[in-house]
Scaffold this motif. Sequence first.
Motif, PDB file in Angstrom:
ATOM      1  N   MET A 137     -27.995 160.450 -44.269  1.00 20.35           N
ATOM      2  CA  MET A 137     -27.285 159.364 -43.710  1.00 20.35           C
ATOM      3  C   MET A 137     -27.049 158.337 -45.074  1.00 20.35           C
ATOM      4  N   ARG A 138     -25.653 157.734 -44.983  1.00 17.14           N
ATOM      5  CA  ARG A 138     -25.340 157.375 -46.175  1.00 17.14           C
ATOM      6  C   ARG A 138     -25.068 155.834 -46.167  1.00 17.14           C
ATOM      7  N   ARG A 139     -24.549 155.154 -47.112  1.00 16.25           N
ATOM      8  CA  ARG A 139     -25.550 153.802 -47.316  1.00 16.25           C
ATOM      9  C   ARG A 139     -24.517 153.594 -46.457  1.00 16.25           C
ATOM     10  N   ILE A 140     -22.962 153.510 -46.085  1.00 16.60           N
ATOM     11  CA  ILE A 140     -22.391 152.734 -45.111  1.00 16.60           C
ATOM     12  C   ILE A 140     -22.590 152.930 -43.379  1.00 16.60           C
ATOM     13  N   ASP A 141     -23.663 153.635 -43.152  1.00 18.74           N
ATOM     14  CA  ASP A 141     -24.283 154.156 -42.161  1.00 18.74           C
ATOM     15  C   ASP A 141     -25.309 153.262 -41.705  1.00 18.74           C
ATOM     16  N   ALA A 142     -26.032 153.272 -42.962  1.00 14.41           N
ATOM     17  CA  ALA A 142     -27.040 152.089 -43.061  1.00 14.41           C
ATOM     18  C   ALA A 142     -26.143 150.622 -42.772  1.00 14.41           C
ATOM     19  N   ILE A 143     -25.471 149.803 -43.804  1.00 20.24           N
ATOM     20  CA  ILE A 143     -25.132 149.243 -43.630  1.00 20.24           C
ATOM     21  C   ILE A 143     -24.570 148.642 -42.364  1.00 20.24           C
ATOM     22  N   GLY A 144     -23.819 149.401 -41.356  1.00 21.18           N
ATOM     23  CA  GLY A 144     -23.162 149.160 -40.299  1.00 21.18           C
ATOM     24  C   GLY A 144     -24.681 148.996 -39.406  1.00 21.18           C
ATOM     25  N   ILE A 145     -25.255 149.734 -39.448  1.00 23.22           N
ATOM     26  CA  ILE A 145     -26.636 149.813 -38.074  1.00 23.22           C
ATOM     27  C   ILE A 145     -26.988 148.485 -38.922  1.00 23.22           C
ATOM     28  N   ALA A 146     -27.499 147.621 -39.594  1.00 19.84           N
ATOM     29  CA  ALA A 146     -28.180 146.680 -40.172  1.00 19.84           C
ATOM     30  C   ALA A 146     -27.001 145.945 -39.524  1.00 19.84           C
ATOM     31  N   PHE A 147     -25.374 145.590 -39.643  1.00 19.74           N
ATOM     32  CA  PHE A 147     -25.113 144.683 -39.488  1.00 19.74           C
ATOM     33  C   PHE A 147     -25.071 144.777 -37.828  1.00 19.74           C
ATOM     34  N   GLY A 148     -24.873 146.050 -36.556  1.00 22.39           N
ATOM     35  CA  GLY A 148     -25.119 146.386 -35.675  1.00 22.39           C
ATOM     36  C   GLY A 148     -26.604 145.081 -34.776  1.00 22.39           C
ATOM     37  N   VAL A 149     -27.093 145.784 -35.832  1.00 21.51           N
ATOM     38  CA  VAL A 149     -28.969 145.165 -35.337  1.00 21.51           C
ATOM     39  C   VAL A 149     -28.401 143.069 -35.709  1.00 21.51           C
ATOM     40  N   PHE A 150     -28.118 143.355 -36.656  1.00 16.73           N
ATOM     41  CA  PHE A 150     -28.541 141.298 -36.359  1.00 16.73           C
ATOM     42  C   PHE A 150     -26.979 140.351 -36.147  1.00 16.73           C
ATOM     43  N   ALA A 151     -26.053 141.262 -35.550  1.00 17.82           N
ATOM     44  CA  ALA A 151     -24.821 140.883 -34.543  1.00 17.82           C
ATOM     45  C   ALA A 151     -25.965 141.301 -32.950  1.00 17.82           C
ATOM     46  N   ALA A 152     -26.282 142.371 -33.260  1.00 16.08           N
ATOM     47  CA  ALA A 152     -26.866 142.291 -31.190  1.00 16.08           C
ATOM     48  C   ALA A 152     -28.339 141.096 -31.072  1.00 16.08           C
ATOM     49  N   GLY A 153     -28.832 140.771 -32.107  1.00 20.91           N
ATOM     50  CA  GLY A 153     -29.535 140.106 -32.897  1.00 20.91           C
ATOM     51  C   GLY A 153     -29.009 138.204 -31.706  1.00 20.91           C
ATOM     52  N   GLY A 154     -27.910 138.311 -32.920  1.00 24.74           N
ATOM     53  CA  GLY A 154     -26.690 136.918 -32.380  1.00 24.74           C
ATOM     54  C   GLY A 154     -26.320 136.774 -30.483  1.00 24.74           C
ATOM     55  N   ILE A 155     -26.601 137.202 -30.299  1.00 27.45           N
ATOM     56  CA  ILE A 155     -25.599 138.085 -29.218  1.00 27.45           C
ATOM     57  C   ILE A 155     -26.724 137.822 -27.728  1.00 27.45           C
ATOM     58  N   MET A 156     -28.173 138.331 -28.279  1.00 29.86           N
ATOM     59  CA  MET A 156     -29.077 138.444 -27.605  1.00 29.86           C
ATOM     60  C   MET A 156     -29.340 136.579 -27.293  1.00 29.86           C
ATOM     61  N   TYR A 157     -29.141 135.895 -28.337  1.00 27.63           N
ATOM     62  CA  TYR A 157     -29.933 134.683 -28.109  1.00 27.63           C
ATOM     63  C   TYR A 157     -28.776 134.174 -27.815  1.00 27.63           C
ATOM     64  N   LEU A 158     -27.434 134.269 -27.825  1.00 29.05           N
ATOM     65  CA  LEU A 158     -26.324 133.696 -27.166  1.00 29.05           C
ATOM     66  C   LEU A 158     -26.656 133.781 -25.894  1.00 29.05           C
ATOM     67  N   LEU A 159     -27.162 134.644 -25.461  1.00 28.33           N
ATOM     68  CA  LEU A 159     -26.622 135.009 -23.744  1.00 28.33           C
ATOM     69  C   LEU A 159     -27.997 134.784 -23.361  1.00 28.33           C
ATOM     70  N   LEU A 160     -29.297 134.592 -24.161  1.00 32.07           N
ATOM     71  CA  LEU A 160     -30.615 133.976 -23.609  1.00 32.07           C
ATOM     72  C   LEU A 160     -29.839 132.234 -22.934  1.00 32.07           C
ATOM     73  N   GLN A 161     -29.112 131.553 -24.478  1.00 30.45           N
ATOM     74  CA  GLN A 161     -28.794 129.833 -24.059  1.00 30.45           C
ATOM     75  C   GLN A 161     -27.489 130.323 -22.982  1.00 30.45           C
ATOM     76  N   LEU A 162     -26.559 131.379 -22.831  1.00 29.60           N
ATOM     77  CA  LEU A 162     -25.987 131.187 -21.253  1.00 29.60           C
ATOM     78  C   LEU A 162     -27.246 131.498 -20.378  1.00 29.60           C
ATOM     79  N   ALA A 163     -28.311 131.746 -20.231  1.00 27.92           N
ATOM     80  CA  ALA A 163     -29.057 132.705 -19.168  1.00 27.92           C
ATOM     81  C   ALA A 163     -30.035 131.491 -19.016  1.00 27.92           C
TER      82      ALA A 163
END
Length: 106
Positions: free
Chosen positions: A1-27
Amino acid sequence: MRRIDAIGIAFGVFAAGGIMYLLLQLAGLDSLEAGIWSQAVLVGGLFGWLLTYLFRAGTKKMTYNQQVKDYKNAVLQKRLEQMTPDELAQLQAEIEKEQQSEATDR
């Protein structure tokens, strides 16, 4: 795995957490409960990934182990292809001799 892939995965997990937080608030959850549940889901996902990683490492199904195995097989195949018929016959005789000695040892 390349470094950019690891950075992208970390950013995706961080974004998923934020989106999940917002969706739970909307719920209808308040910010504290939404934060707790989004963290719980992310920690559960991380724990699940860790278990699969440990299983793959324990059973040696990791990419590196497979690459080493494939390399060793390729080297052996190339050596067999380079052997003369006499050398192949000699090797076959040695293998049969070892098999017979193992059978008598049992």
